[in-house]
Scaffold this motif. Sequence first.
Motif, PDB file in Angstrom:
ATOM      1  N   VAL A  28       3.015   3.815  -7.999  1.00 46.46           N
ATOM      2  CA  VAL A  28       2.338   3.082  -9.077  1.00 46.46           C
ATOM      3  C   VAL A  28       1.512   4.051  -9.926  1.00 46.46           C
ATOM      4  CG1 VAL A  28       0.654   1.281  -9.640  1.00 46.46           C
ATOM      5  CG2 VAL A  28       2.274   0.917  -7.789  1.00 46.46           C
ATOM      6  N   GLU A  29       0.813   4.986  -9.250  1.00 49.66           N
ATOM      7  CA  GLU A  29       0.040   6.002  -9.983  1.00 49.66           C
ATOM      8  C   GLU A  29       0.963   6.785 -10.913  1.00 49.66           C
ATOM      9  OE1 GLU A  29      -1.830   8.363  -6.965  1.00 49.66           O
ATOM     10  OE2 GLU A  29      -3.378   6.873  -6.544  1.00 49.66           O
ATOM     11  N   LYS A  30       2.108   7.184 -10.391  1.00 54.98           N
ATOM     12  CA  LYS A  30       3.078   7.947 -11.191  1.00 54.98           C
ATOM     13  C   LYS A  30       3.567   7.121 -12.376  1.00 54.98           C
ATOM     14  CE  LYS A  30       6.622  11.064 -11.743  1.00 54.98           C
ATOM     15  NZ  LYS A  30       7.321  10.534 -12.891  1.00 54.98           N
ATOM     16  N   PHE A  31       3.779   5.816 -12.141  1.00 54.00           N
ATOM     17  CA  PHE A  31       4.238   4.890 -13.179  1.00 54.00           C
ATOM     18  C   PHE A  31       3.230   4.833 -14.334  1.00 54.00           C
ATOM     19  CE2 PHE A  31       3.753   0.466 -14.720  1.00 54.00           C
ATOM     20  CZ  PHE A  31       4.978   0.280 -15.339  1.00 54.00           C
ATOM     21  N   GLN A  70       0.811  -1.222   0.000  1.00 59.72           N
ATOM     22  CA  GLN A  70       0.000   0.000   0.000  1.00 59.72           C
ATOM     23  C   GLN A  70       0.846   1.276   0.000  1.00 59.72           C
ATOM     24  OE1 GLN A  70      -2.762   0.090   3.250  1.00 59.72           O
ATOM     25  NE2 GLN A  70      -3.767   1.966   2.589  1.00 59.72           N
ATOM     26  N   LYS A  71       1.998   1.230   0.670  1.00 62.31           N
ATOM     27  CA  LYS A  71       2.867   2.418   0.745  1.00 62.31           C
ATOM     28  C   LYS A  71       3.351   2.862  -0.643  1.00 62.31           C
ATOM     29  CE  LYS A  71       5.556   0.311   3.676  1.00 62.31           C
ATOM     30  NZ  LYS A  71       6.730  -0.015   4.523  1.00 62.31           N
ATOM     31  N   GLY A  72       3.339   1.914  -1.605  1.00 62.11           N
ATOM     32  CA  GLY A  72       3.852   2.239  -2.947  1.00 62.11           C
ATOM     33  C   GLY A  72       2.789   2.724  -3.913  1.00 62.11           C
ATOM     34  N   VAL A 110      -6.802   0.562  -9.723  1.00 64.88           N
ATOM     35  CA  VAL A 110      -7.868   1.509 -10.099  1.00 64.88           C
ATOM     36  C   VAL A 110      -8.871   1.672  -8.960  1.00 64.88           C
ATOM     37  CG1 VAL A 110      -9.813   1.901 -11.680  1.00 64.88           C
ATOM     38  CG2 VAL A 110      -7.626   1.132 -12.579  1.00 64.88           C
ATOM     39  N   LYS A 111      -9.171   0.565  -8.261  1.00 62.91           N
ATOM     40  CA  LYS A 111     -10.103   0.645  -7.124  1.00 62.91           C
ATOM     41  C   LYS A 111      -9.402   1.193  -5.883  1.00 62.91           C
ATOM     42  CE  LYS A 111     -13.172  -3.068  -8.616  1.00 62.91           C
ATOM     43  NZ  LYS A 111     -13.471  -4.498  -8.476  1.00 62.91           N
ATOM     44  N   ALA A 112      -8.153   0.826  -5.708  1.00 59.98           N
ATOM     45  CA  ALA A 112      -7.420   1.227  -4.499  1.00 59.98           C
ATOM     46  C   ALA A 112      -7.045   2.705  -4.518  1.00 59.98           C
ATOM     47  CB  ALA A 112      -6.165   0.375  -4.359  1.00 59.98           C
ATOM     48  N   SER A 113      -6.902   3.271  -5.709  1.00 59.42           N
ATOM     49  CA  SER A 113      -6.437   4.654  -5.833  1.00 59.42           C
ATOM     50  C   SER A 113      -7.579   5.646  -5.654  1.00 59.42           C
ATOM     51  CB  SER A 113      -5.809   4.842  -7.217  1.00 59.42           C
ATOM     52  OG  SER A 113      -5.573   6.210  -7.448  1.00 59.42           O
ATOM     53  N   ASP A 114      -7.260   6.776  -5.031  1.00 58.40           N
ATOM     54  CA  ASP A 114      -8.273   7.833  -4.915  1.00 58.40           C
ATOM     55  C   ASP A 114      -8.151   8.829  -6.074  1.00 58.40           C
ATOM     56  OD1 ASP A 114      -5.938   9.101  -4.306  1.00 58.40           O
ATOM     57  OD2 ASP A 114      -6.439   9.622  -2.241  1.00 58.40           O
ATOM     58  N   GLN A 115      -7.295   8.473  -7.018  1.00 56.72           N
ATOM     59  CA  GLN A 115      -7.085   9.360  -8.170  1.00 56.72           C
ATOM     60  C   GLN A 115      -8.052   8.948  -9.288  1.00 56.72           C
ATOM     61  OE1 GLN A 115      -3.000  10.208  -8.711  1.00 56.72           O
ATOM     62  NE2 GLN A 115      -3.218  10.851 -10.817  1.00 56.72           N
ATOM     63  N   LEU A 116      -9.016   9.796  -9.559  1.00 49.16           N
ATOM     64  CA  LEU A 116     -10.091   9.441 -10.489  1.00 49.16           C
ATOM     65  C   LEU A 116      -9.600   9.177 -11.904  1.00 49.16           C
ATOM     66  CD1 LEU A 116     -12.763  11.996  -9.251  1.00 49.16           C
ATOM     67  CD2 LEU A 116     -12.812   9.527  -8.934  1.00 49.16           C
TER      68      LEU A 116
END
Length: 406
Positions: A206-209, A200-202, A379-385
Motif C-alpha cells: 500500500v505504501e508503494k502504491f 497488515q501483511k500488505g 497513515v497511522k499504521a505505517s512507520d513511514q513518516l
Amino acid sequence: MNKLKILNDPIYGFITIPNSQIFDLIQHKYFQRLRRITQMGMSYLVYPGAHHTRFHHAIGCVHLMQQVVNVLRFKDVSISKEEEDALYATILLHDIGHGPFSHAMEHSIVNGVSHEEISLLFMERLNEEFNSNLTLAIKIFKGEYHREFMCQLISGQFDVDRADYLKRDSFYTGVAEGNINSERLITMLNVVDDALVVEQKGIYSVEKFIVARRLMYWQVYLHKTGLVAEQLLIRVLKRAKELTSKGYKLEASNALQYFLNNEVSVKEFNNETLETFSELDDYDVISAMKQWQHHNDFVLSNLCKMIIHRTLLKIKLKNKDIKKENLEKHSQNLMQKHNITQAEADYFVFAGSISNQAYQLKHQSINILHKSGKIEDIVKASDQLNLKALSKPVTKYYICYPKEKL
C-alpha cells in the motif's frame, strides 16, 4: 457462438471474458468507441509509447475485478452471482463517457459536463437495451448500493480503476516508478463490516502504491509538456466554438460540428446528443486540426500547428502564484509583433495551477486490518513518516507563452 473469449493483454497475459453479458457490452458500438480514445490524452507527445486506449484499460479492470471477487470469496465474503455480474459491468463501463483525448472535452465544447455524468447516461441507455440487467451496476456506480465495499472497489482511494491504470500507464510510458504490484495488493484485500480493508501483511504494498501514485502524477500525468499540450487542445476547441458562433464555417465531422454549433450542458444531454457523442473520438479532433491549421484565423491556425507539429508554447513551473505583470509583458510583446487583440493574445499567454495529493486523509481512507482485529488508517499504521507528508496537497503554478515568433 462462444462468448467466453480469451484476450491477450501485454500487462496480465491472458484475460477471460467472465460472462456473455460482458461480451455483449464489449461488442456494443458505445464500448468499441473506446478503442479510439487515448487513455492518456496528449501524453504521447512526451512518452512516445503512451498510445494505449480506454478500451485496454477497461478490459484490464474487468480482469482485476475477477481476481478481487475470487480473493474475497476465498475469505468467506459473500458475493452473490448478481452482485458479481454487476461489479464486472460497472468496472467495464466506468470510463465509457470519456470524450476525445480523455479530459480536454470537459473543459471546452461541453459546458461543465464531466465524463462520469456522461458514463452514467450511457449506462442508463444500455440498461434499456439490456432489459434492465444493469440496474444494480448503475446503483454501485452511483455509490448508492448498501454494501459499501462494492462501491469502494469502483471509486475509492484504492480501487480497481487505479490498480490498473497505474500499472498500465507505467508500462506504456516506460516510467518504472509507477509499476505497482496489483496482484499482491488484491490478494491482501478483505472486508470488515461491509467496508474494504487491507490486511497488515500488505502494508508495504500500500505504501508503494501511494508513493507510485505521487510519482506518476508529477512525472507523467502533470508533466509540464503534456500539460501545455492539453491546454492548447482545450483552446483549439474553444476557439473553434467561438468562431462557429460568429458564423464562420469550419470543416469538421458531423459529430464535432454538432458540439461546435450547440451549447451542451447536462440538461441538454438527451438521447440525440448522446448518440452524436458516441460517434465522437480522437480522430475527429485530429483530422479537424489538420484542416484548421490552414484556416485564415490567426489564433486557430497557430494553435493547431503547435499541436500537429509539436512546436508547443514555453511553460515554466513556479512555487508561487504568477505575477500579473509577467503575463502582461508577454501579452504586450505578442500583440505588438502580430497586431492582434488582447483577447487573441490570451489564447497564447496564460497562467494556471496544478496540484497533487497522493493520499486524501478525509476521503475514503485506506484502512489496515491488524492481526488483533484493530483497524486503522494507513497513515497511522505505517512507520513511514513521508506518508503523512503525501497526504498534504502540493500546488505548483505555471505560465505559458510563445517561445519565439509565431
